[in-house]
Write a protein that holds these residues in place. Structure first.
Motif, PDB file in Angstrom:
ATOM      1  N   PHE A 148       0.827  -1.202   0.000  1.00  0.00           N
ATOM      2  CA  PHE A 148       0.000   0.000   0.000  1.00  0.00           C
ATOM      3  C   PHE A 148       0.863   1.254   0.000  1.00  0.00           C
ATOM      4  O   PHE A 148       1.976   1.262   0.538  1.00  0.00           O
ATOM      5  CB  PHE A 148      -0.897   0.027   1.248  1.00  0.00           C
ATOM      6  CG  PHE A 148      -1.762  -1.189   1.408  1.00  0.00           C
ATOM      7  CD1 PHE A 148      -3.012  -1.250   0.809  1.00  0.00           C
ATOM      8  CD2 PHE A 148      -1.326  -2.277   2.154  1.00  0.00           C
ATOM      9  CE1 PHE A 148      -3.817  -2.372   0.942  1.00  0.00           C
ATOM     10  CE2 PHE A 148      -2.125  -3.405   2.302  1.00  0.00           C
ATOM     11  CZ  PHE A 148      -3.374  -3.452   1.691  1.00  0.00           C
ATOM     12  N   VAL A 149       0.324   2.329  -0.566  1.00  0.00           N
ATOM     13  CA  VAL A 149       0.991   3.632  -0.525  1.00  0.00           C
ATOM     14  C   VAL A 149      -0.050   4.677  -0.115  1.00  0.00           C
ATOM     15  O   VAL A 149      -0.942   5.022  -0.897  1.00  0.00           O
ATOM     16  CB  VAL A 149       1.612   4.003  -1.888  1.00  0.00           C
ATOM     17  CG1 VAL A 149       2.178   5.425  -1.844  1.00  0.00           C
ATOM     18  CG2 VAL A 149       2.703   3.024  -2.274  1.00  0.00           C
ATOM     19  N   ASN A 150       0.036   5.129   1.129  1.00  0.00           N
ATOM     20  CA  ASN A 150      -0.821   6.214   1.638  1.00  0.00           C
ATOM     21  C   ASN A 150      -2.306   5.944   1.399  1.00  0.00           C
ATOM     22  O   ASN A 150      -3.062   6.841   1.005  1.00  0.00           O
ATOM     23  CB  ASN A 150      -0.428   7.547   0.986  1.00  0.00           C
ATOM     24  CG  ASN A 150       1.033   7.881   1.186  1.00  0.00           C
ATOM     25  OD1 ASN A 150       1.629   7.554   2.203  1.00  0.00           O
ATOM     26  ND2 ASN A 150       1.629   8.526   0.201  1.00  0.00           N
ATOM     27  N   GLN A 151      -2.727   4.728   1.668  1.00  0.00           N
ATOM     28  CA  GLN A 151      -4.123   4.381   1.429  1.00  0.00           C
ATOM     29  C   GLN A 151      -4.922   4.406   2.733  1.00  0.00           C
ATOM     30  O   GLN A 151      -4.360   4.317   3.824  1.00  0.00           O
ATOM     31  CB  GLN A 151      -4.193   3.036   0.707  1.00  0.00           C
ATOM     32  CG  GLN A 151      -3.799   3.203  -0.766  1.00  0.00           C
ATOM     33  CD  GLN A 151      -3.536   1.904  -1.482  1.00  0.00           C
ATOM     34  OE1 GLN A 151      -2.504   1.279  -1.297  1.00  0.00           O
ATOM     35  NE2 GLN A 151      -4.468   1.491  -2.318  1.00  0.00           N
ATOM     36  N   PRO A 152      -6.252   4.568   2.636  1.00  0.00           N
ATOM     37  CA  PRO A 152      -7.056   4.692   3.853  1.00  0.00           C
ATOM     38  C   PRO A 152      -6.886   3.504   4.793  1.00  0.00           C
ATOM     39  O   PRO A 152      -6.836   2.341   4.346  1.00  0.00           O
ATOM     40  CB  PRO A 152      -8.493   4.767   3.314  1.00  0.00           C
ATOM     41  CG  PRO A 152      -8.349   5.275   1.915  1.00  0.00           C
ATOM     42  CD  PRO A 152      -7.068   4.700   1.408  1.00  0.00           C
ATOM     43  N   LEU A 153      -6.822   3.805   6.063  1.00  0.00           N
ATOM     44  CA  LEU A 153      -6.674   2.757   7.074  1.00  0.00           C
ATOM     45  C   LEU A 153      -7.748   1.686   6.940  1.00  0.00           C
ATOM     46  O   LEU A 153      -7.468   0.495   7.071  1.00  0.00           O
ATOM     47  CB  LEU A 153      -6.739   3.369   8.475  1.00  0.00           C
ATOM     48  CG  LEU A 153      -5.466   4.013   9.013  1.00  0.00           C
ATOM     49  CD1 LEU A 153      -5.796   4.923  10.181  1.00  0.00           C
ATOM     50  CD2 LEU A 153      -4.471   2.939   9.437  1.00  0.00           C
ATOM     51  N   ALA A 154      -8.961   2.112   6.685  1.00  0.00           N
ATOM     52  CA  ALA A 154     -10.079   1.160   6.629  1.00  0.00           C
ATOM     53  C   ALA A 154      -9.883   0.139   5.515  1.00  0.00           C
ATOM     54  O   ALA A 154     -10.212  -1.045   5.682  1.00  0.00           O
ATOM     55  CB  ALA A 154     -11.401   1.915   6.428  1.00  0.00           C
ATOM     56  N   LYS A 155      -9.345   0.591   4.383  1.00  0.00           N
ATOM     57  CA  LYS A 155      -9.122  -0.336   3.272  1.00  0.00           C
ATOM     58  C   LYS A 155      -8.060  -1.371   3.628  1.00  0.00           C
ATOM     59  O   LYS A 155      -8.229  -2.567   3.379  1.00  0.00           O
ATOM     60  CB  LYS A 155      -8.686   0.434   2.022  1.00  0.00           C
ATOM     61  CG  LYS A 155      -8.337  -0.484   0.854  1.00  0.00           C
ATOM     62  CD  LYS A 155      -7.918   0.264  -0.390  1.00  0.00           C
ATOM     63  CE  LYS A 155      -7.585  -0.705  -1.522  1.00  0.00           C
ATOM     64  NZ  LYS A 155      -7.212   0.008  -2.775  1.00  0.00           N
ATOM     65  N   VAL A 156      -6.959  -0.913   4.217  1.00  0.00           N
ATOM     66  CA  VAL A 156      -5.879  -1.825   4.592  1.00  0.00           C
ATOM     67  C   VAL A 156      -6.376  -2.821   5.625  1.00  0.00           C
ATOM     68  O   VAL A 156      -6.156  -4.046   5.501  1.00  0.00           O
ATOM     69  CB  VAL A 156      -4.669  -1.034   5.139  1.00  0.00           C
ATOM     70  CG1 VAL A 156      -3.538  -1.980   5.521  1.00  0.00           C
ATOM     71  CG2 VAL A 156      -4.188  -0.007   4.111  1.00  0.00           C
TER      72      VAL A 156
END
Length: 213
Positions: free
Chosen positions: A59-67
């Motif tokens: 991941f690169v700077n992606q929303p916490l919820a998605k991760v």
């Protein structure tokens, strides 16, 4: 024995290649990249992946919820953070999941490695840049940092974070890289590709070398 990760799988046949080769980890890239995959594709591929292989999401700077969702839905088992995610982001992610986190570090100096030791992430990934560039960094910086930490350990019992070594690794320089840095694992992507596509023979050869080396 050093572990091995094959990163950037994006075709159905890539799953077949790694199932045959049996690396320890594979990587699905969810960030913008020519190797980017969707959560839906990764979810469809997960049951096809041999259970002995650990899938990692990049991941690169992606929303916490998605991760967190991809981790908690067991589509991936580890998150590899390759952007500007700070300690606050990592701490928050740890409250949302109990699965391991890898923090990528752009190594330009020994100080970069030293500073990263204080992260709450479980592993580091030492690279020359944002990943997938096919270029290595100065491996001597790792050995210098190891010596510094050995001296520090005598005073503070500080332990070095286990790390994945990435950046420009190929069958030709793998042995040299391992001897120079003693990583927990090596991480290859472009080094096992031909014309931008994962190459079955290169994957099989690199895993064979790791297992027999």
């Amino acid at each position: 024995m050093r572990k091995i990760k094959i990163c950037g799988l994006f075709r159905d046949c890539d799953i077949d290649y790694v199932n045959e080769a049996m690396p320890d980890f594979i990587g699905f890239v969810f960030a913008k990249s020519r190797r980017q995959v969707s959560g839906g594709w990764a979810e469809a591929m997960r049951p096809r992946l041999r259970s002995e292989i650990t899938p990692v999401g990049v991941f690169v700077n992606q929303p916490l919820a998605k991760v967190a969702r991809l981790l908690n839905d067991n589509i991936i088992e580890m998150a590899q953070l390759h952007g500007a995610e700070n300690e606050n982001y990592i701490q928050q992610l740890k409250t949302l999941t109990n699965k391991p986190i890898i923090k990528a570090v752009r190594v330009l100096s020994q100080q970069d490695i030293e500073s990263a030791q204080h992260t709450a992430a479980d592993f580091l990934l030492l690279d020359n840049g944002t990943g997938g560039t096919g270029e290595s960094f100065d491996w001597s910086l790792v050995s210098k940092e190891k010596k510094r930490q050995q001296q520090q350990q005598q005073k503070q019992k500080q332990k070095q974070k286990p790390f994945f070594l990435a950046g420009g690794l190929t069958a030709d320089n793998l042995e040299q890289a391992i001897a120079a840095t003693s990583p927990y694992a090596v991480d290859l992507s472009s080094g096992v590709e031909t014309d931008g596509m994962k190459d079955r023979d290169k994957i099989l050869e690199i895993v064979r070398r790791m297992r027999n080396g």
